[in-house]
Write a protein that holds these residues in place. Structure first.
Motif, PDB file in Angstrom:
ATOM      1  N   LEU A  13      39.310 -32.380 116.366  1.00  0.00           N
ATOM      2  CA  LEU A  13      40.067 -33.576 115.964  1.00  0.00           C
ATOM      3  C   LEU A  13      41.424 -33.121 115.434  1.00  0.00           C
ATOM      4  CD1 LEU A  13      40.308 -36.605 115.331  1.00  0.00           C
ATOM      5  CD2 LEU A  13      39.255 -36.134 113.122  1.00  0.00           C
ATOM      6  N   SER A  14      42.491 -33.471 116.120  1.00  0.00           N
ATOM      7  CA  SER A  14      43.812 -33.053 115.661  1.00  0.00           C
ATOM      8  C   SER A  14      44.705 -34.279 115.527  1.00  0.00           C
ATOM      9  CB  SER A  14      44.411 -31.996 116.594  1.00  0.00           C
ATOM     10  OG  SER A  14      45.061 -32.578 117.689  1.00  0.00           O
ATOM     11  N   LEU A  15      45.374 -34.364 114.397  1.00  0.00           N
ATOM     12  CA  LEU A  15      46.083 -35.588 114.006  1.00  0.00           C
ATOM     13  C   LEU A  15      47.600 -35.414 114.058  1.00  0.00           C
ATOM     14  CD1 LEU A  15      43.796 -36.372 110.925  1.00  0.00           C
ATOM     15  CD2 LEU A  15      43.599 -37.303 113.237  1.00  0.00           C
ATOM     16  N   GLU A  49      44.246 -44.237 107.724  1.00  0.00           N
ATOM     17  CA  GLU A  49      43.702 -42.886 107.901  1.00  0.00           C
ATOM     18  C   GLU A  49      42.338 -42.711 107.237  1.00  0.00           C
ATOM     19  OE1 GLU A  49      48.003 -40.534 108.243  1.00  0.00           O
ATOM     20  OE2 GLU A  49      46.963 -40.604 106.317  1.00  0.00           O
ATOM     21  N   GLY A  69      38.789 -40.436 114.212  1.00  0.00           N
ATOM     22  CA  GLY A  69      39.369 -40.298 115.549  1.00  0.00           C
ATOM     23  C   GLY A  69      38.505 -39.472 116.485  1.00  0.00           C
ATOM     24  N   SER A 117      45.195 -40.086 116.019  1.00  0.00           N
ATOM     25  CA  SER A 117      44.522 -38.874 116.500  1.00  0.00           C
ATOM     26  C   SER A 117      44.900 -38.636 117.960  1.00  0.00           C
ATOM     27  CB  SER A 117      43.007 -38.991 116.335  1.00  0.00           C
ATOM     28  OG  SER A 117      42.516 -40.154 116.966  1.00  0.00           O
ATOM     29  N   THR A 123      44.927 -30.270 111.658  1.00  0.00           N
ATOM     30  CA  THR A 123      43.461 -30.373 111.596  1.00  0.00           C
ATOM     31  C   THR A 123      42.967 -30.297 110.156  1.00  0.00           C
ATOM     32  OG1 THR A 123      43.353 -27.986 111.953  1.00  0.00           O
ATOM     33  CG2 THR A 123      43.052 -29.384 113.896  1.00  0.00           C
TER      34      THR A 123
END
Ligand code: SD4
Length: 301
Positions: free
Chosen positions: A63-65, A43, A55, A180, A83
């Motif tokens: 960017l959402s994980l 990460e 990502g 991501s 996020t």
């Protein structure tokens, strides 16, 4: 102390993630601590368009994980569409250990992370933002079968999720998955990685499985659970992955020609196996005899 300890991970950067996990395992640490350490490495240290801070964003530029963690005794936690938090896997572990729940999503996941002391920070890199602006010119959602070149920020690679499975010296299993997700996904889309049983499943009685590729196929087939259940019925890790891939093909024969799905499994005896829809899937294996081994997976196409 290292005994039967072993850690395996998806893709070539799994070598680096395994080494971070191996520091924990070789010192007698637990599989759970090891997979968290390995996923944290990916990460933050790895600059990869499908994992963590580097990502690619969704089609709105966000960017959402997604991440999950699971112990072989059934404890599990995950976060989806998180996020502005650097270490989703550690938030997933807090969900597992500090709440009565398994999955937290979106704003609620972020709120929980902040309450737990995680810092909010802007993660989108200039390279990923540039790649997104470039993508907007055509705005075609067409996942590649395999990344053409990995480790390059801002390219349109879609298949570089870290899935990691470990067994420690005591024989306990654990796994983690962090991503991501698919680049240019719809805002709010959740993949397989934070869905227990789809992108990750671990059972001390049998073994563990994880996945990479187009997550919708894993969810459709409850894939990681399927692989573990096939091992429970006596299949080796490689056979179980192969049979699960065959299920993916049977369900969507045409689609399976154009998208990638990869499974990786580790049984409770430390045997490792993998199978993919398409050629190009590699996975990393690390134990006391080898720290940087990379193996090619067999595939249907
Ligand atoms: C997802 N499975 O979100 C992830 C993406 C992936 O390698 O594996 N990329 O669908």
């Amino acid at each position: 102390v290292q005994g039967r300890a072993k850690v395996v991970s998806t893709w070539d950067f799994g070598v680096g993630a395994n080494q971070a996990a191996w520091k924990v395992l070789s010192a007698g640490g637990t599989a759970l601590d090891a997979v968290e350490a390995g996923a944290r490495w990916a990460e933050s240290e790895l600059c990869n368009p499908t994992v963590g801070r580097c990502g690619n964003p969704d089609r709105d530029g966000v960017l959402s994980l997604d991440a999950s963690i699971m112990a072989g005794d059934g404890r599990c936690g995950s976060v989806a569409a998180l996020t502005d938090i650097l270490h989703p896997v550690s938030v997933a572990r807090r969900v597992m250990e500090q709440t009565p729940h398994v999955i937290l999503v979106g704003q609620g996941a972020q709120q929980f992370a902040v309450q737990q002391g995680f810092e909010r920070q802007k993660l989108l890199t200039p390279e990923a933002e540039k790649a997104w602006r470039e993508w907007l010119k055509t705005a075609q959602y067409a996942p590649q079968i395999n990344a053409e070149r990995r480790g390059r920020p801002g390219d349109s690679s879609n298949h570089d999720t870290l899935g990691m499975l470990a067994i420690d010296a005591s024989g306990a299993l654990a796994g983690a998955c962090t991503t991501s997700g698919m680049a240019w996904k719809l805002h709010g889309r959740v993949g397989d990685s934070p869905i227990i049983g789809a992108g990750l499943y671990v059972d001390n009685e049998v073994g563990a499985a994880t996945a990479s590729g187009v997550g919708e196929e894993m969810i459709r087939n409850a894939a990681a659970f399927l692989v573990v259940e096939l091992m429970r019925q006596g299949r080796s890790p490689a056979q179980a992955c192969r049979e699960a891939i065959a299920r993916v093909v049977r369900k969507r024969p045409e689609a399976s020609k154009t998208l990638q799905v990869c499974f990786l499994a580790l049984d409770r005896h430390g045997e490792v196996g993998a199978y993919a829809l398409h050629r190009g899937f590699v996975y990393a294996v690390c134990d006391k005899d080898r720290q940087d081994e990379l193996r090619d997976s067999a595939s249907v196409y």
